[in-house]
Design a protein around this motif. Sequence first.
Motif, short mmCIF file in Angstrom:
data_model
loop_
_atom_site.label_atom_id
_atom_site.label_comp_id
_atom_site.label_asym_id
_atom_site.label_seq_id
_atom_site.Cartn_x
_atom_site.Cartn_y
_atom_site.Cartn_z
N MET A 1 54.55 17.71 45.45
CA MET A 1 53.27 18.38 45.63
C MET A 1 53.50 19.76 46.25
SD MET A 1 50.97 15.24 47.07
CE MET A 1 49.37 15.91 46.79
N LYS A 2 52.71 20.70 45.83
CA LYS A 2 52.81 22.04 46.38
C LYS A 2 52.16 22.09 47.75
CE LYS A 2 52.88 24.47 42.01
NZ LYS A 2 52.25 25.51 41.20
N THR A 3 52.71 22.87 48.62
CA THR A 3 52.14 23.03 49.94
C THR A 3 51.20 24.23 49.96
OG1 THR A 3 53.99 24.38 50.65
CG2 THR A 3 54.15 22.01 51.06
N GLY A 4 50.16 24.13 50.76
CA GLY A 4 49.24 25.25 50.94
C GLY A 4 48.13 25.37 49.91
N ILE A 5 48.05 24.46 48.94
CA ILE A 5 46.99 24.57 47.93
C ILE A 5 45.89 23.53 48.13
CG2 ILE A 5 48.53 25.53 46.19
CD1 ILE A 5 48.47 22.74 44.83
N HIS A 6 46.09 22.57 49.00
CA HIS A 6 45.11 21.52 49.22
C HIS A 6 44.13 21.90 50.33
CE1 HIS A 6 47.35 18.96 46.54
NE2 HIS A 6 48.45 19.25 47.20
N PRO A 7 42.87 21.54 50.18
CA PRO A 7 41.89 21.86 51.23
C PRO A 7 42.12 21.00 52.48
CG PRO A 7 40.86 20.54 49.53
CD PRO A 7 42.24 20.87 49.05
N THR A 8 41.60 21.45 53.58
CA THR A 8 41.69 20.71 54.83
C THR A 8 40.81 19.47 54.74
OG1 THR A 8 41.98 22.79 56.00
CG2 THR A 8 41.41 20.86 57.33
N TYR A 9 41.33 18.33 55.15
CA TYR A 9 40.58 17.09 55.13
C TYR A 9 40.08 16.79 56.54
CZ TYR A 9 39.26 12.27 54.27
OH TYR A 9 38.56 11.10 54.16
N TYR A 10 38.77 16.57 56.66
CA TYR A 10 38.16 16.24 57.95
C TYR A 10 37.88 14.75 57.98
CZ TYR A 10 37.46 21.27 58.19
OH TYR A 10 37.65 22.64 58.20
N ASP A 11 38.46 14.05 58.95
CA ASP A 11 38.24 12.61 59.08
C ASP A 11 36.82 12.29 59.51
OD1 ASP A 11 40.80 11.87 58.33
OD2 ASP A 11 41.57 12.13 60.36
N GLU A 12 36.22 13.18 60.27
CA GLU A 12 34.87 12.95 60.78
C GLU A 12 33.92 14.03 60.28
OE1 GLU A 12 34.78 12.25 64.94
OE2 GLU A 12 36.30 10.69 64.85
N ALA A 13 33.70 14.08 58.99
CA ALA A 13 32.75 15.02 58.41
C ALA A 13 31.34 14.46 58.58
CB ALA A 13 33.05 15.24 56.93
N ARG A 14 30.42 15.27 59.03
CA ARG A 14 29.06 14.84 59.30
C ARG A 14 28.19 15.13 58.08
NH1 ARG A 14 27.20 13.04 63.49
NH2 ARG A 14 25.03 12.91 64.04
N VAL A 15 27.47 14.11 57.60
CA VAL A 15 26.56 14.24 56.46
C VAL A 15 25.14 14.15 57.00
CG1 VAL A 15 25.85 13.28 54.25
CG2 VAL A 15 28.25 13.15 54.95
N ILE A 16 24.32 15.17 56.71
CA ILE A 16 22.95 15.23 57.21
C ILE A 16 22.01 15.28 56.01
CG2 ILE A 16 21.32 16.53 58.61
CD1 ILE A 16 23.84 17.72 60.03
N CYS A 17 21.07 14.35 55.96
CA CYS A 17 20.11 14.27 54.86
C CYS A 17 18.85 15.06 55.21
CB CYS A 17 19.75 12.81 54.59
SG CYS A 17 18.55 12.60 53.27
N GLY A 18 18.08 15.38 54.20
CA GLY A 18 16.82 16.08 54.39
C GLY A 18 15.79 15.24 55.13
N CYS A 19 15.93 13.91 55.09
CA CYS A 19 14.98 13.03 55.79
C CYS A 19 15.30 12.92 57.27
CB CYS A 19 14.98 11.65 55.15
SG CYS A 19 16.48 10.68 55.41
N GLY A 20 16.47 13.44 57.69
CA GLY A 20 16.84 13.39 59.10
C GLY A 20 17.95 12.40 59.41
#
Length: 67
Positions: A1-20
Amino acid sequence: MKTGIHPTYYDEARVICGCGHSYVTGGTKAELRIEICSKCHPFFTGEQRIVDTEGRVERLMRRFNLQ
């Protein structure tokens, strides 16, 4: 695999819906904003909501004498 081409992965990404509603999951962005989730989607809630801004449903009901 090439280095430096993959996006950063966040283990704790927060998902916020329009309903709150919000929850934590993994993702390539630290925060995601969505319009509809399982707490407000009609398929999961069992509610039938018709989003109608132009009166199309009423026009169809009048046209075919439904009700």
